[in-house]
Design an enzyme around this catalytic site. Structure first.
Site, PDB file in Angstrom:
ATOM      1  N   ASP A  51       1.309  -1.499   0.148  1.00  0.00           N
ATOM      2  CA  ASP A  51       0.309  -0.236   0.192  1.00  0.00           C
ATOM      3  C   ASP A  51       0.883   1.379   0.069  1.00  0.00           C
ATOM      4  OD1 ASP A  51      -3.222   0.918  -0.070  1.00  0.00           O
ATOM      5  OD2 ASP A  51      -2.505   1.322   2.257  1.00  0.00           O
ATOM      6  N   HIS A 109      -8.517   8.399   5.939  1.00  0.00           N
ATOM      7  CA  HIS A 109      -7.287   7.212   6.634  1.00  0.00           C
ATOM      8  C   HIS A 109      -7.294   7.902   7.310  1.00  0.00           C
ATOM      9  CE1 HIS A 109      -5.271   7.671   2.123  1.00  0.00           C
ATOM     10  NE2 HIS A 109      -5.535   6.372   2.421  1.00  0.00           N
ATOM     11  N   GLY A 110      -6.942   6.887   8.387  1.00  0.00           N
ATOM     12  CA  GLY A 110      -6.998   7.206  10.379  1.00  0.00           C
ATOM     13  C   GLY A 110      -8.350   7.194  10.830  1.00  0.00           C
ATOM     14  N   HIS A 114     -10.155   3.175   0.864  1.00  0.00           N
ATOM     15  CA  HIS A 114      -9.416   3.390   2.207  1.00  0.00           C
ATOM     16  C   HIS A 114      -9.995   4.628   2.889  1.00  0.00           C
ATOM     17  CE1 HIS A 114      -5.279   3.187  -0.199  1.00  0.00           C
ATOM     18  NE2 HIS A 114      -6.509   2.480  -0.706  1.00  0.00           N
ATOM     19  N   GLY A 115     -10.016   4.432   4.394  1.00  0.00           N
ATOM     20  CA  GLY A 115     -10.387   4.715   5.258  1.00  0.00           C
ATOM     21  C   GLY A 115     -11.484   4.239   5.858  1.00  0.00           C
ATOM     22  N   ASN A 118      -7.399  -1.159   8.841  1.00  0.00           N
ATOM     23  CA  ASN A 118      -5.651  -1.335   9.687  1.00  0.00           C
ATOM     24  C   ASN A 118      -6.355  -1.340  11.171  1.00  0.00           C
ATOM     25  OD1 ASN A 118      -3.321  -0.322  11.098  1.00  0.00           O
ATOM     26  ND2 ASN A 118      -2.936   1.337   8.903  1.00  0.00           N
TER      27      ASN A 118
END
EC number: 4.1.2.13
Length: 252
Positions: A84, A175-176, A207-208, A231
């Protein structure tokens, strides 16, 4: 033109798209994450992707990549290995030469066509992120201060024309961690991008996804998402267990 030929990451995600579900791409930072991903996939008899960041190369010169490949090769269900947020053309080429990756996400937009051709020649598929998904992730340099820019269908079409295989559109995901309001997604935008992606024969990546519930996942999958990057949902639990069990770093 998207990759033509056998590639297990491509096969896994294409099958998910055809079946109306999404495959988890688990962000792994160590051997424990790799093993947990494979064991969970086998327990559920469901495919998965082991996802590494560039630090897997920079920190140990590819040793973790070889471990991930061996774990994927030995899994009793389909498992692939993907990198990634590769931000350097030199690192991308080094990663391809090391072997072990089925796919690589590249972020050097000016070199997308050149790098895509190179990776395809190595049997590796390519993910790209038009626009800019806000926020930052562990293992990724210099993304926290970049402003989020949502992807347009026109941008998606331009990237598809460069031969990529997976598209990670910016449609409001972050993200996060999200702020207290939670995810504010432009699902109409995602739907229009999916229509463009379908014409190009490629799949969409989310993503995210931190804090997404089943309903929100379903809304994204309905609009073409076939790969979901995970994640914090795994790694936050891992670090929490370490803290609860009193683990201490004794290497210093």
């Amino acid at each position: 033109m998207p990759f033509r030929g056998h590639n297990r990451a491509l096969d896994i995600v294409n099958t998910a798209a055809a079946g109306g579900y999404a495959v988890p791409a688990m962000c792994c930072f160590n051997l424990e994450g790799i093993l947990a991903t494979v064991k969970a996939a086998e327990a559920k008899r469901s495919p998965a992707i082991i996802q590494l960041f560039p630090c897997a190369i920079e920190f140990a010169d590819g040793l973790l990549i070889h471990a991930a490949k061996e774990a994927a090769d030995k899994a009793s269900v389909p498992v692939a290995v993907h990198m990634d947020h590769a931000q350097s053309p030199g690192l991308i080429r080094h990663a391809a030469e090391l072997g072990g990756f089925d796919g690589i996400m590249e972020e050097n937009l000016a070199k997308t066509k050149e790098l895509t051709s190179f990776l395809h020649s190595k049997g590796i598929i390519v993910e790209a992120e038009p626009g800019r998904i806000n926020g930052g992730e562990d293992g990724v340099a210099d993304t926290e201060d970049l402003e989020g820019i949502l992807t347009t269908p026109e941008q998606a079409e331009e990237f598809i024309s460069l031969g990529i295989d997976w598209l990670a559109p910016a449609f409001g995901s972050v993200h996060g961690k999200y702020d207290p309001k939670g995810p504010q997604l432009d699902l109409e935008r995602l739907e229009r991008i999916h229509e463009t992606a379908c014409k190009g024969g490629i799949q969409l990546v989310l993503h995210g996804a931190a804090g997404f519930d089943e309903k929100l996942y379903g809304m994204c999958i309905k609009r073409g998402v076939a790969k979901v990057n995970i994640n914090g949902a795994m790694n936050s639990h891992f670090t929490a267990v370490l803290a609860e069990t009193g683990w201490q770093d004794t290497t210093n």
